[in-house]
Scaffold this motif. Sequence first.
Motif, short mmCIF file in Angstrom:
data_model
loop_
_atom_site.label_atom_id
_atom_site.label_comp_id
_atom_site.label_asym_id
_atom_site.label_seq_id
_atom_site.Cartn_x
_atom_site.Cartn_y
_atom_site.Cartn_z
N ALA A 1 -6.00 -51.54 3.07
CA ALA A 1 -4.68 -51.50 3.71
C ALA A 1 -4.73 -51.71 5.23
N ALA A 2 -5.88 -52.15 5.76
CA ALA A 2 -5.96 -52.42 7.20
C ALA A 2 -5.04 -53.58 7.56
N GLY A 3 -4.33 -53.47 8.69
CA GLY A 3 -3.57 -54.59 9.21
C GLY A 3 -4.50 -55.44 10.07
N LYS A 4 -4.30 -56.74 10.05
CA LYS A 4 -5.22 -57.63 10.79
C LYS A 4 -4.42 -58.66 11.57
N PRO A 5 -5.02 -59.18 12.66
CA PRO A 5 -4.34 -60.24 13.42
C PRO A 5 -4.14 -61.49 12.56
N ASP A 6 -3.14 -62.29 12.91
CA ASP A 6 -2.78 -63.46 12.10
C ASP A 6 -3.91 -64.46 11.92
N THR A 7 -4.88 -64.45 12.83
CA THR A 7 -5.97 -65.41 12.74
C THR A 7 -7.20 -64.83 12.04
N ALA A 8 -7.10 -63.60 11.53
CA ALA A 8 -8.27 -62.98 10.89
C ALA A 8 -8.63 -63.71 9.60
N LEU A 9 -9.89 -63.56 9.20
CA LEU A 9 -10.34 -64.16 7.93
C LEU A 9 -10.52 -63.02 6.94
N LEU A 10 -11.75 -62.71 6.53
CA LEU A 10 -11.93 -61.59 5.60
C LEU A 10 -11.74 -60.26 6.32
N PHE B 1 7.31 -64.35 7.37
CA PHE B 1 5.93 -63.85 7.51
C PHE B 1 5.88 -62.69 8.50
N ASP B 2 5.15 -61.65 8.11
CA ASP B 2 5.09 -60.47 8.96
C ASP B 2 3.68 -60.25 9.49
N ARG B 3 2.71 -60.13 8.57
CA ARG B 3 1.36 -59.77 9.02
C ARG B 3 0.35 -60.06 7.93
N LEU B 4 -0.93 -59.98 8.30
CA LEU B 4 -2.00 -60.02 7.31
C LEU B 4 -2.44 -58.59 7.02
N GLU B 5 -2.73 -58.35 5.75
CA GLU B 5 -3.10 -56.99 5.35
C GLU B 5 -4.20 -57.05 4.31
N PRO C 1 -10.69 -60.25 0.66
CA PRO C 1 -9.79 -61.26 1.23
C PRO C 1 -8.55 -60.57 1.79
N LEU C 2 -7.94 -61.17 2.80
CA LEU C 2 -6.69 -60.64 3.34
C LEU C 2 -5.52 -61.35 2.67
N LEU C 3 -4.39 -60.67 2.60
CA LEU C 3 -3.19 -61.28 2.02
C LEU C 3 -2.06 -61.25 3.05
N ALA C 4 -1.19 -62.27 2.98
CA ALA C 4 -0.04 -62.34 3.88
C ALA C 4 1.08 -61.47 3.35
N ARG C 5 1.72 -60.73 4.24
CA ARG C 5 2.88 -59.91 3.86
C ARG C 5 4.12 -60.41 4.60
N TYR C 6 5.27 -60.23 3.96
CA TYR C 6 6.53 -60.78 4.47
C TYR C 6 7.59 -59.70 4.61
N ARG C 7 8.57 -59.96 5.46
CA ARG C 7 9.68 -59.01 5.63
C ARG C 7 10.75 -59.33 4.58
N THR C 8 10.69 -58.61 3.47
CA THR C 8 11.62 -58.91 2.38
C THR C 8 12.81 -57.96 2.39
N GLY C 9 12.88 -57.11 3.41
CA GLY C 9 13.93 -56.10 3.48
C GLY C 9 15.32 -56.69 3.59
#
Length: 384
Positions: free
Chosen positions: A14-23, A5-9, A29-37
């Motif tokens: 395309a705004a980045g949001k803190p892990d505890t953010a809601l909408l 897990f990397d961040r919420l976006e 809605p926000l979606l979780a992004r991951y480090r797939t590199g």
Amino acid sequence: MTSLFDRLECPRCAAGKPDTALLCDCGSPLLARYRTGRVPDAFRREELVRRQPTLWRYAEMLPGVPPITLGEGFTPLLPARRLGAELGLASLYIKDEAVNPTGSFKARGMAVAVSVAAARGVRVAAAPSAGNAGAALAAYGAHAGMEVHLFLPETTPRPFVLEAQRYGARVRLVPGSIADCGRAMREALGPAGRDGGWFDFSTLREPFRVEGKKTMGYEIAEQMEFNLPDVIVYPTGGGTGLIGMWKAFDEMEALGWIGPARPRMISVQASGCAPIVRAFEAGRDTAAAWQDPVTVASGLRVPTSLGDRLMLQAIRASGGAAVAVTDREMIEAAGRVGSREGIDACPEGGAALAAVRRLAQAGVLKADETIVIFNTGTGLKYST
Ligand SMILES: Cc1ncc(COP(=O)(O)O)c(C=O)c1O
Ligand SMILES: [Zn+2]
């Protein structure tokens, strides 16, 4: 197994949001992004077979919190040979979500969302629900030691209410649809608070139910040896499953597990509540609220969804479609899932088969295509 897990976006602005953010501030809605590199060796697709038969086998692509688990996920993908033969389809499969804890796929979303909330110290949980999500929240909330408040339409079949009460939830029955239940919840509980207050588990308001639901996409891929089906037919209410699976395909491509090909995503709704079908047919990007929603498929009685834009995007980008079926068709089809395959389908699962029949007759589905339909929950709870 360390989470990537990397961040919420925000998928819209395309705004980045803190892990505890809601909408997002833009309303999406926000979606979780991951480090797939750089994928750890232990998370190559060949390694999965050694892992536990629950959705937590994909732990790297889930938030990094201790699981509150009742054994959810890794449900069977069953060949429906007799139904397929009746419809002239050589490769029809049913993903049977009825075998999840609490009898539906809602267990997936709530397992992950409750795990995150519990790790953050949430003690009081609440949600409006058509029934299955409420039962799942009640069960996982109980397992995590939370106090759970549910707001269900008064038309919700009795077994859903009794089940949630057995898990210790406080259930309020509200006139109207799930949208009215959301309003009643905010009125009864006051503003949701993060610290010491109650946490709002409404569909797509927090980002982690989608993370649980997306595992249906991972499982279909794994169960089909990473050759995705041509078509997925999904009974759609709030749409977390559709949005989640679409997200899972992109993630798996980034992980190097699958190529760029995608299944055509078919969204099925009830003719008495079909906001996504109407928006799809009208070529709109968003769906207006459906007035006076009526259907026996309580999970499809969802007049408006925060995920309308994301669903419509996924359906169109996949070359899919949105189809409405009548209550009569879905009940008849649910009966055939039972009598031909031995699977006790809910009306929502019946709706998926009814849509397949329509689309096969219309020539949209070809005889040799691989088609996956979802039985999203058990038929048991609809008995009165
Ligand atoms: C049995 C069943 N099927 C389908 C749905 C719709 O699911 P989603 O909100 O993911 O679109 C629900 C939602 O309550 C449900 O209970
Ligand atoms: Zn945004």
